[in-house]
Write a protein that holds these residues in place. Structure first.
Motif: not given
Length: 430
Positions: A91-102
């Motif tokens: 099935d399609q995954p449920q994606v969550d962003v934990k860490e995002i920074e340039q």
């Protein structure tokens, strides 16, 4: 530094896939996202699409690029993580962003539903279902009768309506003294005993002659398709216009020589009978083989333990619906027209397919597990032979078939499944 990923299985068939994308890859995706969006940006002092990156970040913030960068990087990162961990998402995954920074590593988690683990039960030494493949005289006679029915003609007769006759009638129906929609027709051919009309209608025409009129009284079934008529008593004013009886040719040498088609090598009735017998034997042997295989697969599947995700059943339902639509198309219909004729919706069909879809999924997983347990593989020769069959079936070059298919995984899995069934047959209880 390259991408890393970890897989943590949780309860049931769900787990968490953690993906770490190196900072340089994320920054590259940000650059791509900027080049995509800058074409539509116009600020004072610069031509449209010519805003410098530094000014964009200062004016809008680099965070404005995060979503586009994620859209760019996620498909590749997720696909690589799936391949590296060896999981099989359903099935399609449920994606969550934990860490995002340039300038820093991008960390994502995906809740993924995967194929269930199958615990095989007994699959060797099973007792398959063996059906009788003997062709009897009665079987042959039934086929001959069906053959003759194709040459049956309707001939007008002067006598009374009898079972099996076709009565041409005018009729008009009334409920509570009022005519109802769809209850009227003129010149309608009705075969007596066909069961196409309301129960009790056809029987009341027996004994009438051309020109006779009669009030036929019936009761609509409780589950009649028109709700307003369910369980209602009705009276039909019926007039018999004409009575026709079936005239079936005699099965003899003259019929074979003068009328029968499709038996070019046959000169006598006995020749036809021999050919029908031969065809029946071949059909019954195929049926016997199918029943044996099917019974073994069902037993092996029932003996196995697994927890099937709902997503797999839903996907199989959609495949079954597509197959059904293809069959409708071969009859010149589509799903919309079918819904109008039958009164059933697409959702109704999907619900009706649910049990069979569940069984298909269970069977497929069981055969896959048997293939794994017995190291059954699809060889290059197996795949090549299957491609050749498809090429002949669709009258295309083998390489063209290969190009159209692209990924040959489906063919490989099908071959493995067929070999697994052969394994069940070869190792059944003798």
């Amino acid at each position: 530094m390259s991408q890393t990923q970890t897989w943590e299985k949780k309860e049931g068939n769900v787990g968490t896939l953690t993906i770490t994308v190196p900072a340089e890859e994320f920054d590259s995706a940000l650059d791509q996202a900027f080049n995509k969006v800058k074409k539509d940006i116009q600020v004072p002092g610069f031509r449209k699409g010519k805003i410098p990156r530094q000014m964009f970040d200062k004016r809008f913030g680099v965070e404005a690029l995060y979503q586009d960068a994620l859209d760019i990087i996620l498909p590749t990162a997720y696909g690589k993580a799936v391949e590296e961990t060896g999981i099989k998402p359903v099935d399609q995954p449920q994606v969550d962003v934990k860490e995002i920074e340039q300038g820093k590593d991008l960390v994502l988690t995906a809740e993924v539903t995967v194929e269930p683990e199958v615990e095989l039960g007994e699959y060797k030494g099973l007792e398959g279902k063996e059906i009788d493949a003997e062709v009897t005289e009665e079987d042959v006679n039934e086929q001959i009768e069906a053959l003759l029915a194709q040459y049956t003609e309707l001939v007008v007769k002067d006598g009374e309506v009898a079972e099996g006759d076709v009565a041409n009638i005018d009729f008009k129906g009334f409920v509570d003294g009022e005519a109802f929609e769809g209850g009227e027709a003129e010149g309608h051919d009705l075969e007596i005993g066909s069961g196409t009309f309301i129960p009790g209608f056809e029987e009341q025409l027996v004994g009438l002659k051309a020109g006779d009129e009669k009030d036929v009284k019936v009761t609509f079934p409780e589950e009649y398709q028109a709700e307003e008529l369910q369980g209602k008593e009705a009276t039909f004013e019926v007039k018999v216009n004409e009575v026709k009886e079936k005239e079936t040719p005699e099965f003899n040498d003259d019929f074979v020589k003068e009328e029968l088609e499709g038996f070019d090598d046959a000169e006598t009735a006995e020749d036809v009978k021999a050919k029908v017998t031969e065809d029946l034997k071949a059909y019954k042997e195929q049926e016997k083989d199918f029943e044996l295989r099917e019974s073994l697969v069902v037993q092996a599947s029932e003996n196995a333990k697994m927890e099937i995700p709902e997503a797999m059943v839903e996907s199989e339902q959609q495949r079954m619906l597509q197959e059904y639509e293809q069959r409708l198309a071969q009859q010149g219909l589509n799903l919309e027209l079918f819904e109008q004729i039958s009164g059933q919706t697409k959702e109704d069909l999907l619900e009706q397919m649910k049990d069979d879809a569940f069984k298909r999924v269970r069977t497929g997983l069981t055969l896959q597990a048997i293939s794994d347990a017995e190291n059954i593989e699809a060889s290059e020769e197996d795949i090549d032979n299957e491609l050749q069959k498809l090429a002949e079936q669709f009258q295309m070059a083998k390489e063209d078939i290969k190009n159209v298919l692209g990924d040959l995984t489906v063919i490989e899995n099908d071959i493995r499944n067929q070999k697994a069934i052969e394994f069940l047959v070869d190792n059944r209880k003798q």
